[in-house]
Structures are given as C-alpha cells and as structure tokens.
Design a protein around this motif. Structure first.
Motif, PDB file in Angstrom:
ATOM      1  N   TRP A   1      41.686  52.876  72.222  1.00 27.26           N
ATOM      2  CA  TRP A   1      41.556  53.791  71.089  1.00 27.26           C
ATOM      3  C   TRP A   1      41.604  53.007  69.781  1.00 27.26           C
ATOM      4  CZ3 TRP A   1      39.968  58.263  72.860  1.00 27.26           C
ATOM      5  CH2 TRP A   1      40.315  58.611  74.171  1.00 27.26           C
ATOM      6  N   GLY A   2      41.218  53.655  68.692  1.00 31.57           N
ATOM      7  CA  GLY A   2      41.032  52.978  67.421  1.00 31.57           C
ATOM      8  C   GLY A   2      42.298  52.489  66.746  1.00 31.57           C
TER       9      GLY A   2
ATOM     10  N   ASN B   1      40.842  46.277  70.194  1.00 33.08           N
ATOM     11  CA  ASN B   1      40.504  47.696  70.278  1.00 33.08           C
ATOM     12  C   ASN B   1      39.083  47.839  70.815  1.00 33.08           C
ATOM     13  OD1 ASN B   1      42.349  47.373  67.609  1.00 33.08           O
ATOM     14  ND2 ASN B   1      42.782  49.318  68.621  1.00 33.08           N
TER      15      ASN B   1
ATOM     16  N   THR C   1      36.863  50.825  71.562  1.00 33.60           N
ATOM     17  CA  THR C   1      36.733  52.273  71.448  1.00 33.60           C
ATOM     18  C   THR C   1      35.364  52.743  71.927  1.00 33.60           C
ATOM     19  OG1 THR C   1      35.910  52.130  69.177  1.00 33.60           O
ATOM     20  CG2 THR C   1      38.288  52.261  69.477  1.00 33.60           C
TER      21      THR C   1
ATOM     22  N   GLU D   1      37.332  59.836  67.544  1.00 30.84           N
ATOM     23  CA  GLU D   1      37.710  58.660  68.318  1.00 30.84           C
ATOM     24  C   GLU D   1      39.192  58.352  68.184  1.00 30.84           C
ATOM     25  OE1 GLU D   1      36.244  57.009  70.546  1.00 30.84           O
ATOM     26  OE2 GLU D   1      34.200  57.778  70.381  1.00 30.84           O
TER      27      GLU D   1
END
Length: 331
Positions: A45-46, A74, A76, A194
């Motif tokens: 995830w961000g 990260n 994403t 996101e």
C-alpha cells in the motif's frame, strides 16, 4: 434483504499468545550470518498510510535485531494485488519479505488474483485494528447518530465513501455497517482509492462524505483539526482513542477487525524464516515498537508463525462468507 453480517474477534483469532511465542530465549532463533546482503520489505500500500508506517517501523527494528539493511519498497496497485504478488513471487531465499494484510484473504474471492494465504510463509502477525467512521471537520454530521439517520433517509448514491480499493477491507467495513442498518450494500457509493492517505485527502477536499479506515490512519488529519472520528467498528472502545464511541453505543450492531503480518514467499529458506520470526517475537514487546504503535493508535496483536497461519486460514473463511453476503464474490 440480506442478513446483517458481523465480523469481530473471530476474524483475528488469537490462536496463541505473545508470551508463549517468546518462550524461546532472546536471539535463539537468529541465524548466524543472516542477512548477508540487504533485505527488501515490500509494503503493498502507498506511503503515508498505516500499513506503510507499520512496515517501516518493523523494518527499522529488524535492522537493529538482525543487523544489515531492511529496505521498505511500496508496491501499490491493483487493490493490493501488485504488492502481495511481489512478495509471493519473490525468490524464497529470505531476501524479500513483506507486510501481508487482511486483503490476501479477500482478493481471490472477488476475482482480483489467484493468490491466497497459502502462497506465503507466515513469520508473525504484528497488528490488528478496527475501522472507524470519519468525516471532515466541516461536515454537517458531527456525531454517528445524525450521520446514520441521514444516510438511512437518503436516496441510494447520495452519500459517497472511500478508504481503499473496490472490495477491500475498508469497503467491506462500509458494506457490513450498511447491511447491519438494513440498507443495501451499495446504498452509499464507494469511491476506490489506493489506501487511507489518498482517501483522507479526498475527504477533506470534499470529494467524499465519509471514510472507513483505522483510527490510526486518520490521526494526522484529526490532530490537525481537519477530520473528526465519529465512531469505531469494534466491540469496545480502544485506549488510544477513549473518546471515540463504538457503533454499538449508538445503537448499531457491527464490528470488524483488520490485520497486518510479516510473510515471505512460500517455502522460504528455513534459517532466514527462523531468524526473522525470532526477531519479530522480540519486536512485539520491544518498548520502542510498543510506544510507536500506541502513540499512533495502532493495535499490537502478535501471533507466532503457526498461529499466524491458522488465523489467516480462518479469516479466509470468514471473508468468503461476508463477501458472498454482499454479492462481491466472483464465483
């Protein structure tokens, strides 16, 4: 109309305790010579969200426990599929691990991927949280009762919400809450994002009316006076946010928990897995980790590798039932 669904403690079965997991002497599980080169820690995830913050803290503590570099990356996209795939498809030599989240027990049920929890080597559950219901500071609804009544009185699609991708855990939280109030699962329009950070930005910009993410993820915006937590989808209030009531206190009947744990690819190198899992057991009680988690409102929930695996299997069953009730399964 579909029956209301409730996801609570069953979705994060303990299956063991930190005390039992720490029966090993400190450092006894660590492998001599590991790591010999930098380790990649994938966060699906961000940057800026709760998963990212938790992953970076764990990586920093792993560096201190094991030496070497544990570098967060990260990855994403795809409502969590990209990052989770990067972990599962990595070389199982112990030099790519990642933070696997509850979404791994959901994504395959909605047709996003064929990955399941069985595609990983569980190394330790580290965190579990319940989502809240959060609005912007200038919202006309400043308590959960008034927001709930307004939603129930509105035409479908009037209100918009966000927090994660379509069919993600925070989306399921909204669905469960709506269904528990006797509403259709799509009565409030879901705006995919996101992660929590972009959803919060959309909230304060007026793009959505509410978000359903963890209280920890809303902390910066709430502390800045730009957002307000109205309620928590839990069985009881939490110590980090004692002033936030539960939905049940407002007459609701819904609770849900999400979680984050460290995993490697399936059939991960045993020496590396042992080293990391041993370090995680210590990190769960490390004063710096405990202070970090408490100060940000993150719930500490440690499970050893065996209990971690059992919990993921159980959650998969729960999520299949919940997603099916909401009409989100692909089968």
């Amino acid at each position: 109309m579909s029956k209301p669904i409730k996801l609570g403690r069953r979705a994060i079965l303990a299956g063991g305790t930190a005390a039992a997991a720490l029966a090993l002497a400190p450092g006894s599980a660590f492998a001599a010579g590991y790591p010999e080169r930098p380790v990649t820690v994938v966060v699906p995830w961000g940057a800026g969200g709760g998963t990212d913050a938790t992953g970076r803290m764990i990586a920093a503590r792993l560096e201190k426990k094991l030496g070497g570099s544990f570098n967060v990356v990260n990855r994403t996209g795809g409502s969590g599929v990209v990052g989770h795939s990067a972990i599962a498809n990595a070389d199982p030599d112990g030099y790519t691990i990642g933070l696997v989240t509850v979404e791994i027990t959901m994504m395959h049920h909605v047709g996003l991927t064929e990955l399941t929890a069985e595609d990983y080597t569980p190394l330790g559950l580290m965190n579990a949280d319940s989502p809240g219901v959060t609005v912007s500071a200038d919202s006309e609804y400043q308590d959960i009762a008034s927001l709930t009544e307004a939603i129930k009185a509105s035409e479908p699609g009037t209100f918009k919400a966000s927090g994660t991708g379509q069919g993600g855990i925070w989306h399921l939280a909204l669905i469960g809450w709506l269904m528990s109030e006797g509403l259709a699962p799509d009565h409030v329009t879901w705006v995919p994002s996101e992660g929590a950070a972009p959803a919060l930005q959309d909230l304060v910009a007026g793009g959505v009316d509410l978000i359903t993410v963890s209280l920890a993820e809303t902390k910066s915006m709430v502390d800045a006076g730009r957002a307000v937590n109205l309620a928590l989808m839990a069985d009881e209030r939490v110590g980090s946010h004692p002033d936030v009531p539960t939905l049940k206190e407002a007459g609701g009947a819904f609770a849900l928990s999400t979680w984050r744990g460290i995993c490697g690819p399936k059939d991960m190198d045993e020496a590396a897995a042992s080293a990391i899992s041993g370090a995680l057991a210590e990190i769960a009680e490390d004063p710096e980790f405990v202070e970090f988690m408490n100060s940000r409102g993150f719930g500490i929930k440690y499970l050893d590798p065996a209990a971690h695996a059992a919990m993921m299997a159980d959650t998969d069953t729960v999520m299949e039932q919940a997603l099916g009730a909401a009409g989100l399964t692909s089968g």
